[in-house]
Design a protein around this motif. Structure first.
Motif, PDB file in Angstrom:
ATOM      1  N   TYR A 167       0.846  -1.186   0.000  1.00  0.00           N
ATOM      2  CA  TYR A 167       0.000   0.000   0.000  1.00  0.00           C
ATOM      3  C   TYR A 167       0.891   1.248   0.000  1.00  0.00           C
ATOM      4  O   TYR A 167       2.079   1.166   0.300  1.00  0.00           O
ATOM      5  CB  TYR A 167      -0.916  -0.004   1.223  1.00  0.00           C
ATOM      6  N   PRO A 168       0.311   2.425  -0.327  1.00  0.00           N
ATOM      7  CA  PRO A 168       1.130   3.640  -0.428  1.00  0.00           C
ATOM      8  C   PRO A 168       1.967   3.929   0.819  1.00  0.00           C
ATOM      9  O   PRO A 168       3.154   4.221   0.722  1.00  0.00           O
ATOM     10  CB  PRO A 168       0.088   4.732  -0.670  1.00  0.00           C
ATOM     11  N   ARG A 169       1.355   3.843   2.003  1.00  0.00           N
ATOM     12  CA  ARG A 169       2.112   4.161   3.212  1.00  0.00           C
ATOM     13  C   ARG A 169       3.219   3.129   3.452  1.00  0.00           C
ATOM     14  O   ARG A 169       4.309   3.464   3.913  1.00  0.00           O
ATOM     15  CB  ARG A 169       1.178   4.238   4.426  1.00  0.00           C
ATOM     16  N   GLY A 170       2.933   1.883   3.122  1.00  0.00           N
ATOM     17  CA  GLY A 170       3.964   0.845   3.266  1.00  0.00           C
ATOM     18  C   GLY A 170       5.117   1.066   2.301  1.00  0.00           C
ATOM     19  O   GLY A 170       6.278   0.874   2.657  1.00  0.00           O
ATOM     20  N   LEU A 171       4.789   1.496   1.068  1.00  0.00           N
ATOM     21  CA  LEU A 171       5.838   1.789   0.093  1.00  0.00           C
ATOM     22  C   LEU A 171       6.670   2.972   0.558  1.00  0.00           C
ATOM     23  O   LEU A 171       7.910   2.963   0.449  1.00  0.00           O
ATOM     24  CB  LEU A 171       5.214   2.083  -1.275  1.00  0.00           C
ATOM     25  N   GLN A 172       6.002   3.988   1.093  1.00  0.00           N
ATOM     26  CA  GLN A 172       6.724   5.158   1.592  1.00  0.00           C
ATOM     27  C   GLN A 172       7.723   4.749   2.675  1.00  0.00           C
ATOM     28  O   GLN A 172       8.891   5.172   2.665  1.00  0.00           O
ATOM     29  CB  GLN A 172       5.728   6.181   2.158  1.00  0.00           C
ATOM     30  N   LYS A 173       7.276   3.919   3.582  1.00  0.00           N
ATOM     31  CA  LYS A 173       8.135   3.470   4.687  1.00  0.00           C
ATOM     32  C   LYS A 173       9.294   2.627   4.170  1.00  0.00           C
ATOM     33  O   LYS A 173      10.444   2.789   4.593  1.00  0.00           O
ATOM     34  CB  LYS A 173       7.285   2.666   5.671  1.00  0.00           C
ATOM     35  N   THR A 174       9.010   1.731   3.228  1.00  0.00           N
ATOM     36  CA  THR A 174      10.047   0.867   2.666  1.00  0.00           C
ATOM     37  C   THR A 174      11.115   1.694   1.969  1.00  0.00           C
ATOM     38  O   THR A 174      12.324   1.468   2.154  1.00  0.00           O
ATOM     39  CB  THR A 174       9.431  -0.134   1.675  1.00  0.00           C
ATOM     40  N   LEU A 175      10.676   2.632   1.140  1.00  0.00           N
ATOM     41  CA  LEU A 175      11.630   3.460   0.401  1.00  0.00           C
ATOM     42  C   LEU A 175      12.473   4.313   1.347  1.00  0.00           C
ATOM     43  O   LEU A 175      13.678   4.482   1.145  1.00  0.00           O
ATOM     44  CB  LEU A 175      10.894   4.357  -0.594  1.00  0.00           C
ATOM     45  N   LYS A 176      11.852   4.822   2.392  1.00  0.00           N
ATOM     46  CA  LYS A 176      12.551   5.716   3.312  1.00  0.00           C
ATOM     47  C   LYS A 176      13.601   4.966   4.129  1.00  0.00           C
ATOM     48  O   LYS A 176      14.755   5.394   4.222  1.00  0.00           O
ATOM     49  CB  LYS A 176      11.544   6.382   4.251  1.00  0.00           C
ATOM     50  N   PHE A 177      13.205   3.837   4.697  1.00  0.00           N
ATOM     51  CA  PHE A 177      14.088   3.185   5.661  1.00  0.00           C
ATOM     52  C   PHE A 177      14.954   2.084   5.067  1.00  0.00           C
ATOM     53  O   PHE A 177      15.915   1.649   5.691  1.00  0.00           O
ATOM     54  CB  PHE A 177      13.264   2.643   6.831  1.00  0.00           C
ATOM     55  N   LYS A 178      14.624   1.632   3.882  1.00  0.00           N
ATOM     56  CA  LYS A 178      15.480   0.619   3.252  1.00  0.00           C
ATOM     57  C   LYS A 178      16.322   1.192   2.124  1.00  0.00           C
ATOM     58  O   LYS A 178      17.381   0.651   1.806  1.00  0.00           O
ATOM     59  CB  LYS A 178      14.625  -0.543   2.724  1.00  0.00           C
TER      60      LYS A 178
END
Length: 512
Positions: free
Chosen positions: A472-483
């Motif tokens: 989902y969008p928020r999950g993608l945002q988190k993945t891109l930011k922290f990984k």
């Protein structure tokens, strides 16, 4: 517990019981070798244990127990029995049923030099391929023989502890009723479960029987062989790298001390004193909370705090880089050096991890004691953990991996022509996805000299590997930011996912 169980002391008795049966359940009872009798769980280690007895069952409610190496009572002729057992385990006309076939396989391979031949059937695999109710499949923890006998067959089996009363199994008298009952029941109930699970498969999920018989059960045999062989390791290298890690941690600890003074940071920079320093002395904002509402200090929080300090408290920014580096070294030392050293067998010099074929909810294999499946990759490992595993002299170690297997399987099930076309033409799925989500041509997406090439490809990779798991969008945002260290808004991430689904039209249809 109901069942007609007998003790068999000769090959003739065994053959007379089995007759011409083509479905035979079997089970080993084991005990530690003399030098390991005081060692916990040595009876389950093929390098430290021996086969004490073996049971067989060919019809429900019956079974025989064959004592082999009991310290009292009459045993079968060991040489004759093991010759018979080798033939039995190699017979390609008999379906050999066992509960936790990987264990039987490891003992057969280590003690007899036999790789159990198909057809085989592992009832612990079958248990995990059946549902315990209308909605949930059984987990590994719910698939023990004693629990299944009670839940499915309605019978309570005696426990190992109740039967042995603190003794090893070979200390039980060979022909005692309790010894025979315990040994034979394991095979009897494995056979009962074989029939119950196959009835369930026939009614609910016939293809799961095929998976159990032709994929998971044969795999269990080789998992047993793998565990018996273990991983050859270079202990000297591990000890040397342990010293390197300790020196590096000491250096970083001194740098942290220079910033914060004599505050106890512990082994992972998670002490109450360190948290108090950050949140009370330095008045840093609690950007993330734990489940109980306390200020968090996990790796994600460290990154958030560093970003905040970059703008508001730049003099503290370096501290968070040091803490993250310290934690990384601590993880390497505790998990991959100390953790692996602890599991090196004193008998073989190898590591023999437990491998569980269906140990995760997604059905993937997992590994424990130690977890040898998640060794860090070269780019994230200053120690070189994978170099700890070394082939013996005169041998080679091969490293093999499926190329984008999840995406290929996803393309196959989606039947999306664009995705399938990429693979049919030996294209690059990440280039294709870059093209789709950023609206550029395939050639531009593939151009390594193009502006934003690296960032776009990183985003495409994360989108590809996350989409099939319901990203989902928020999950993608988190993945891109922290990984990946890439900052995108939730709206930007939503647009990326929407573009993906517009480009691969069958994807969202399949997901729904």
């Amino acid at each position: 517990m109901t069942g007609k169980y007998n003790c068999a002391n000769s090959i003739a008795e065994i053959k007379n019981y089995i007759g011409d049966s083509r479905i035979v359940a079997f089970d080993f009872e084991t005990a530690p070798d003399e030098q390991y009798r005081g060692e916990d769980k040595a009876a389950l280690d093929p390098a430290k244990a021996h086969i004490v007895g073996c049971s067989f069952s060919v019809s429900e409610g019956t079974g025989i127990y064959v004592p082999i190496k009991h310290l009292s009572g009459q045993n079968v002729d060991e040489e004759e029995f093991f010759a018979f057992l080798r033939d039995f385990l190699s017979d390609k006309n008999i379906i050999k049923v066992a509960h936790n076939l990987a264990f039987e396989s490891s003992m057969a391979y280590a003690k007899l030099g036999v790789v159990i031949q198909e057809p085989v059937y592992d009832t612990i695999c079958a248990a995990q391929m059946t549902r315990k109710n209308d909605f949930v499949f059984r987990s590994l923890g719910e698939s023990g023989l004693k629990k299944l006998a009670c839940d499915i067959c309605g019978e309570k089996l005696p426990t190992f502890e109740d039967t042995t009363n603190g003794r090893h199994f070979d200390e039980l008298k060979a022909d005692d009723e309790a010894t025979v009952r315990y040994g034979a029941a394991d095979s009897d109930f494995a056979l009962r479960l074989y029939h119950r699970f196959n009835e369930w498969f026939a009614e609910h999920l016939p293809k799961h029987r095929y998976i159990v018989e032709h994929i998971e059960s044969p795999a269990a045999v080789y998992i047993g062989v793998m565990r018996a062989n273990g991983l050859p390791v270079n202990r000297e290298l591990m000890e040397a790298k342990k010293a390197d890690a300790e020196n590096e941690m000491k250096r970083i600890r001194e740098e942290i001390r220079f910033v914060i003074g004599d505050i106890n940071i512990g082994s992972n920079c998670s002490t109450k004193a360190f948290k108090n320093y950050l949140y009370e002395e330095m008045n840093l904002p609690a950007l993330k909370q734990t489940g109980i509402g306390a200020a968090a200090l996990d790796d994600e929080t460290l990154m958030l705090l560093q970003e905040w300090c970059n703008i508001n408290r730049p003099e503290l920014s370096k501290l968070f880089s040091l803490v993250q580096e310290y934690r990384r070294w601590g993880k390497i030392k505790s998990t991959y050096i100390d953790g692996y050293l602890k599991h090196i067998s004193t008998t073989t010099g190898h590591i023999h991890p437990d491998m569980l074929a269906l140990g995760t909810e997604t059905g993937r294999m997992c590994c424990r004691n130690p977890n040898a499946q998640n060794m860090p990759r070269k780019g994230n490992d200053p120690i070189g953990v994978r170099n700890f595993i070394q082939a013996p002299d005169g041998h080679l170690m091969l490293s093999l991996d499926f190329s984008q297997i999840e995406l290929r399987v996803g393309a196959f099930y989606c039947r999306d022509e664009k995705m399938i076309g990429v693979y049919r033409d030996n294209g690059d799925i990440h280039v294709s996805t870059t093209s789709v989500i950023f609206g550029v041509s395939y050639d531009e997406a593939a151009d390594k000299h193009a502006e934003n090439y690296k960032e776009r490809r990183t985003i495409a990779k994360n989108v590809n590997f996350g989409t099939f798991y319901g990203l989902y969008p928020r999950g993608l945002q988190k993945t891109l930011k922290f990984k990946a260290g890439i900052n995108k808004t939730v709206d930007e991430c939503a647009e990326i996912i929407d573009n993906l689904k517009q480009g691969y039209k069958r994807l969202s249809v399949w997901q729904e």
